[in-house]
Design a protein around this motif. Structure first.
Motif, PDB file in Angstrom:
ATOM      1  N   ILE A   1       0.827  -1.214   0.000  1.00 54.73           N
ATOM      2  CA  ILE A   1       0.000   0.000   0.000  1.00 54.73           C
ATOM      3  C   ILE A   1       0.861   1.264   0.000  1.00 54.73           C
ATOM      4  O   ILE A   1       0.332   2.363  -0.032  1.00 54.73           O
ATOM      5  CB  ILE A   1      -0.996   0.000   1.185  1.00 54.73           C
ATOM      6  CG1 ILE A   1      -0.287  -0.242   2.520  1.00 54.73           C
ATOM      7  CG2 ILE A   1      -2.076  -1.032   0.958  1.00 54.73           C
ATOM      8  CD1 ILE A   1      -1.233  -0.190   3.712  1.00 54.73           C
TER       9      ILE A   1
ATOM     10  N   ASN B   1      -3.515   4.187   9.096  1.00 54.78           N
ATOM     11  CA  ASN B   1      -4.374   3.303   9.903  1.00 54.78           C
ATOM     12  C   ASN B   1      -3.699   1.952  10.100  1.00 54.78           C
ATOM     13  O   ASN B   1      -3.722   1.394  11.198  1.00 54.78           O
ATOM     14  CB  ASN B   1      -5.738   3.110   9.230  1.00 54.78           C
ATOM     15  CG  ASN B   1      -6.593   4.353   9.365  1.00 54.78           C
ATOM     16  OD1 ASN B   1      -6.363   5.161  10.267  1.00 54.78           O
ATOM     17  ND2 ASN B   1      -7.556   4.529   8.470  1.00 54.78           N
TER      18      ASN B   1
ATOM     19  N   SER C   1      -5.441   9.353  -1.079  1.00 51.50           N
ATOM     20  CA  SER C   1      -6.356   8.510  -0.296  1.00 51.50           C
ATOM     21  C   SER C   1      -5.602   7.369   0.397  1.00 51.50           C
ATOM     22  O   SER C   1      -6.073   6.827   1.397  1.00 51.50           O
ATOM     23  CB  SER C   1      -7.450   7.945  -1.194  1.00 51.50           C
ATOM     24  OG  SER C   1      -6.863   7.156  -2.200  1.00 51.50           O
ATOM     25  N   MET C   2      -4.449   7.013  -0.133  1.00 52.26           N
ATOM     26  CA  MET C   2      -3.680   5.925   0.485  1.00 52.26           C
ATOM     27  C   MET C   2      -2.962   6.372   1.758  1.00 52.26           C
ATOM     28  O   MET C   2      -2.474   5.542   2.530  1.00 52.26           O
ATOM     29  CB  MET C   2      -2.653   5.361  -0.499  1.00 52.26           C
ATOM     30  CG  MET C   2      -3.263   4.623  -1.679  1.00 52.26           C
ATOM     31  SD  MET C   2      -4.455   3.364  -1.182  1.00 52.26           S
ATOM     32  CE  MET C   2      -3.384   2.140  -0.463  1.00 52.26           C
TER      33      MET C   2
ATOM     34  N   ASP D   1      -4.202   7.744   4.468  1.00 57.24           N
ATOM     35  CA  ASP D   1      -4.926   7.271   5.654  1.00 57.24           C
ATOM     36  C   ASP D   1      -4.925   5.754   5.753  1.00 57.24           C
ATOM     37  O   ASP D   1      -4.883   5.197   6.848  1.00 57.24           O
ATOM     38  CB  ASP D   1      -6.364   7.808   5.648  1.00 57.24           C
ATOM     39  CG  ASP D   1      -6.388   9.290   5.987  1.00 57.24           C
ATOM     40  OD1 ASP D   1      -5.415   9.759   6.627  1.00 57.24           O
ATOM     41  OD2 ASP D   1      -7.334   9.979   5.579  1.00 57.24           O
ATOM     42  N   VAL D   2      -4.961   5.101   4.607  1.00 51.18           N
ATOM     43  CA  VAL D   2      -4.916   3.631   4.626  1.00 51.18           C
ATOM     44  C   VAL D   2      -3.603   3.185   5.292  1.00 51.18           C
ATOM     45  O   VAL D   2      -3.586   2.312   6.166  1.00 51.18           O
ATOM     46  CB  VAL D   2      -5.019   3.070   3.190  1.00 51.18           C
ATOM     47  CG1 VAL D   2      -4.862   1.556   3.186  1.00 51.18           C
ATOM     48  CG2 VAL D   2      -6.348   3.473   2.558  1.00 51.18           C
ATOM     49  N   CYS D   3      -2.506   3.805   4.881  1.00 49.56           N
ATOM     50  CA  CYS D   3      -1.193   3.441   5.453  1.00 49.56           C
ATOM     51  C   CYS D   3      -1.129   3.780   6.935  1.00 49.56           C
ATOM     52  O   CYS D   3      -0.666   2.975   7.752  1.00 49.56           O
ATOM     53  CB  CYS D   3      -0.081   4.211   4.736  1.00 49.56           C
ATOM     54  SG  CYS D   3       0.403   3.484   3.200  1.00 49.56           S
TER      55      CYS D   3
END
Lengths: 490, 445
Positions: B318, B352, B345-346, B348-350
């Motif tokens: 990611i 989190n 957008s990635m 926040d994915v990372c």
């Protein structure tokens, strides 16, 4: 009285200074070198196992870390011309997954032995460097055995490699310092397998796992490999342990495909290339020619020549282009000897406004070396540097084993440690002059990488320029007609 | 993101009796290395390695960018260059040219709390290197011309970096958050304004105050005769006058209670979004520091570490790039991770995923096999850091400056290997709370 006191004070101060100065006289001049210590590099014991694997051992007692290096003649030159980069793909996929171990399990097994595995891809060969805590020699060897004997690379492994390579390329393609030398190799070895080494990122999408497997199956063979072990064990122990895991029919030899290598030729004409690297503030010059299969003595002579020209910032090019003319941030010269030829290349990072003047100065320095033998002082200084610097080049066990495995693979004789010293000492001004006339009078390829908007009008100073994008694709050529006008051809 | 830069820069005898009357004051050993101090306070470490006839000499000064005077950031960084500008008996560029003439390697680096110079040469030139190093410690000559030249070079480099290197501002904001109330977040290279503010007198005063034997350690590693090395060290360094003492350690600074934050900054030259994420740890005890060191391996050292596997894993990548670890500046510590991603957008994915890993560490002890792998990676790196004369000289010099008791250095590895999963869980719960977490996101414009 006051005058007497002042006089006495002055006398005392002077006397003190004199005594102090005398005591500290050793500070005024550099101390002479002490007696030279003998360079005693470890003996390299070697053997060929019954499946053709050449195995060498460099013993280092009490080494907490062991290094195994595996060299395979499966470098970029061996990639099929229709599939450039397959050698890189295969090398980077190697060891990721085996029939029994998932990628995570491989990583965990490496972690269990405090190990790392890395790979370097060269035009002639690939070199795996495997390091681990010495106390885990057996499990380390077992893991290596699984990687070699039971490879099971998946599409996901290859996609991961493609992703990483693409990300790297995106960065590299923005940087004139990497774009220019890569294009130099591309042009110098156009039509030769060494040109594969300069594959572009366009090639990556064509890599397939089937091609990777075919490449590995053909070339990752013991009779195409050299292994060196650096650590606290002798040849007998190493041969026994490695035979147990990788010997005989466990890793069978196989007839190898015909070598694609053929002697490299010097360029037939001078070519000037401009690579557009949009928005780059800097400009990189890479300039070079091919050294057609040099004899061993010529290699050492060319190393001395390269040292004089651009081995260090005290060398001619740096002193001229940076210190004297203030054209460049740095300038250097290097030689690279491959199995089917070599390259003499010069690199200079220059101010865009000084690009033409810098190329002219480099050409002037090259012409001078082809016109006059080296002065004795320059020759001796370059030789002294190379001799003194040699042990620093093998400072770590990795570097030592790498030097050993490469020399072993090139079959450069058992005594290459001592031979390096002897050969450098034998280099004379005449030999350097001969080599210079042989190589420096050949046509050179000149590559300039930078922002075309800053450079193109300046490049009009040259008669003909090939203009490429930063992926190495030819866009157009410019040439000057008899009236001096620039013409563009697409 | 490696804070330890190695930038390119332009650039017999006394009888043994002498030893009896002069040098050592506090002999002690650290593993196979011998440590002693000269009368002028210069600390000396000797570590022999007979594999090759080369020797490495490192001189590390206890001064870095955190010591830059107010509004004069960049001075320590500039001094690194000026240390090659010549001294009473060494002409400008002579140091550099000598290294090239004798086939040596050399370099220098500055961090927030130290400045290190090193050179590796054939062993028979040990005396020459000690002569060069001692002369610049004793009598550096900073002329207006050399000062101007160095400053101009730095200004050019600074402007180039600003045009070409993304994420600089985000990093600065993050540094200020995790090293609050200290000078450790000052920009190491300075700013255009601070460099312009500097004068040749500032550089001379800085040198006189900080580049003195009692604020330095001399580390020699490689093949040499120990008695001879001691003679040479005494000869060249013993009579260099001691400087003013380092002021007694003030009580640990009260770290202001900065509230955790998440900030987003637009970066005009970034081509991909990125994040700085981490925790302000402050000043841990020596035992906690060891546990944090091992935790670093569990989290982000090696392919099987949790964050690398989670963010860069083969089948669930990611992020494009992730690196980081403990950031130790003086006695203050932070944990930081830098990552580059494909789209905003990635981010926040990372983040989190990363914070989930921290939460998991708080709830569940690290399994034995994972702990063992972290210890072996630590052991491997430690052995590697001592494997060559150059690495050994640098590692020992840095260890000396960073450890209150250098004699404890050889025991440190065993102490780390003795740590338990419980020790790690204690530090992660103590120092990795949401109230200490800082995030700076850099987005493309």
């Amino acid at each position: 009285m006051k005058r007497l006191a002042a006089g006495l004070s002055l006398f005392a101060a002077l006397a003190g200074a004199a005594v102090f100065g005398q005591r500290e006289a050793f500070r005024r001049v550099p101390p002479p070198a002490e007696p030279l210590l003998e360079l005693r590099l470890p003996l390299i014991d070697s053997i060929v196992l019954n499946n053709g694997l050449s195995l060498a051992v460099i013993r280092r007692e009490n080494a907490g870390l062991t290094v195994i290096q595996l060299l395979l003649f499966a470098g970029e030159a061996y990639s099929p011309s229709s599939e450039p980069g397959i050698a890189t793909a295969a090398a980077n996929v190697f060891g990721r997954t085996t029939q029994l171990l998932t990628p995570s399990a491989v990583e965990d097994r490496l972690g269990d032995i405090g190990g790392t595995l890395s790979v370097r891809v060269r035009p002639d060969y690939i070199l795996f460097t495997y390091r681990f805590l010495t106390e885990f020699f057996e499990p380390a060897l077992d893991l290596l055995g699984q990687m070699i004997l039971q490879p099971s690379p998946s599409e996901a492994d290859l996609n991961d490699v493609k992703f990483s390579e693409t990300i790297d390329f995106v960065e590299l393609d923005r940087n004139p310092e990497s774009v220019a030398p890569r294009h130099l190799i591309r042009v110098l070895f156009q039509g030769h397998p060494y040109g594969n080494a300069a594959f572009s990122r366009d090639a990556i999408r064509n890599w397939s796992i089937r091609d990777v497997n075919a490449f590995t199956s053909a070339l990752y063979r013991p009779n195409n490999a050299h292994m060196v072990v650096g650590g606290d064990l002798n040849l007998n122990e190493a041969a026994r342990k490695i035979s147990h895991v990788l010997g005989g029919s466990l890793w069978p030899s196989k007839d190898l495909p015909a070598s694609p290598l053929r002697p490299a030729q010097a360029p037939d004409r001078e070519r000037i290339c401009l690579i557009d690297v949009p928005r780059s503030q800097e400009c990189m010059i890479a300039l070079g020619t091919v050294i057609p299969t040099p004899a061993l003595q010529d290699r050492y002579a060319l190393n001395v020549l390269s040292q004089v020209l651009g081995g260090t910032p005290a060398s001619r090019l740096f002193m001229n282009l940076r210190e004297s003319k203030n054209y460049a941030y740095y300038a250097s010269c290097d030689t690279d000897f491959l199995l089917a030829g070599g390259v003499l290349s010069i690199r200079a990072k220059v101010k865009p406004e000084s690009v033409v003047a810098s190329v002219r100065e480099i050409q002037r320095e090259l012409a001078l070396l082809a016109r006059e033998p080296l002065p004795a002082e320059d020759l001796e200084q370059a030789k002294a540097y190379l001799i003194n610097h040699f042990p620093l080049q093998v400072e770590s066990l990795d570097l030592l084993t790498e030097r050993a495995v490469v020399n072993e693979a090139r079959d450069e004789g058992d005594d290459f440690w001592n031979q390096t010293y002897r050969q450098i000492q034998l280099v004379s001004a005449e030999r350097v002059f001969d080599a210079a006339r042989k190589i420096l009078l050949q046509p050179f390829v000149i590559v300039v990488a930078g922002d075309k908007n800053l450079l193109s009008s300046r490049m009009n100073a040259f008669d003909a320029v090939e203009v490429y994008d930063n992926l190495g694709r030819l866009q157009y050529t410019t040439s000057r007609d008899k009236k001096g006008a620039q013409n563009e051809a697409r | 993101m490696n804070p330890y830069r190695t930038p390119f820069r332009r650039w017999a005898w006394l009888p043994v009796l002498f030893l009896a009357v002069c040098p050592e004051v506090r002999p002690q050993t650290a593993g196979d290395a011998v440590h002693f101090a000269l009368k002028n306070g210069l600390e000396v470490i000797l570590s022999e390695d007979a594999n090759l006839p080369i020797v490495s000499v490192a001189v590390a000064y206890r001064v870095g960018s955190a010591d830059d005077p107010p509004a004069k950031s960049g001075l320590a960084y500039l001094m690194e260059t000026l240390m090659f500008s010549g001294s009473a008996n060494v002409a400008p560029l002579q140091h550099i040219n000598t290294m090239y003439r004798i086939g040596g390697n050399f370099n220098a680096s500055v961090t927030e709390d130290r400045t290190v110079f090193f050179q590796t040469v054939p062993s028979h030139y040990l005396g020459l290197v000690l002569w060069l190093e001692s002369d610049r410690m004793r009598s550096l000559e900073i002329t207006p011309e050399s000062f101007e030249m160095a400053r101009n070079d730095h200004l050019i480099e600074l402007r180039r970096k600003r045009l070409e290197e993304p994420y600089l501002e985000s990093r600065m904001v993050f540094d200020q958050a995790v090293f609050p109330g200290s000078s450790f977040h000052q920009p190491l290279e300075g700013t255009e304004m601070s460099l312009t503010n500097l004068s040749v007198q500032d550089a001379r005063s800085f040198y006189t105050e900080d580049y003195v034997p009692n604020r330095a350690v001399l580390s020699v590693a490689g093949q040499f005769d120990r008695v001879r090395a001691r003679e040479l060290i005494a000869r060249y360094f013993e009579t260099i006058p001691r400087g003013s003492d380092i002021p007694p350690a003030s009580p640990p600074p009260t770290v202001p209670e900065t509230k955790a934050f998440t900030r987003t900054l637009a970066d005009p030259i970034a081509t991909s979004p990125a994040f700085f994420w981490g925790y302000r740890i402050g000043i841990p005890t020596a035992a906690e520091r060891r546990a944090l060191r091992l935790l670093e391996y569990v989290l982000i050292r090696g392919a099987s570490s949790r964050l690398l596997r989670r963010l860069l894993g083969r089948n669930n990548k990611i992020a494009y790039q992730v690196n980081g670890g403990l950031d130790i500046r003086g006695d203050q510590v932070a944990f930081r991770v830098f990552g580059v991603v494909g789209t905003a957008s990635m981010l926040d994915v990372c983040l989190n995923a990363a914070t989930n890993e921290i939460d998991r560490l708080k709830r569940t002890s690290v399994p034995d096999d994972e702990l063992l792998r972290a210890k072996r990676a630590f052991q491997s790196d430690r052995l590697d850091s001592l494997a060559t004369p150059t690495d050994r000289a640098l590692t020992l010099a840095k260890a000396f400056l960073s450890m209150p008791d250098f004699a404890a250095y050889p025991k440190e590895m065993e102490q780390v290997l003795d740590l338990t999963a419980y020790d790690l869980r204690v530090v992660v719960n103590r120092y990795f709370g949401p109230d200490k977490m800082f995030i700076v996101k850099a987005v493309t414009k």
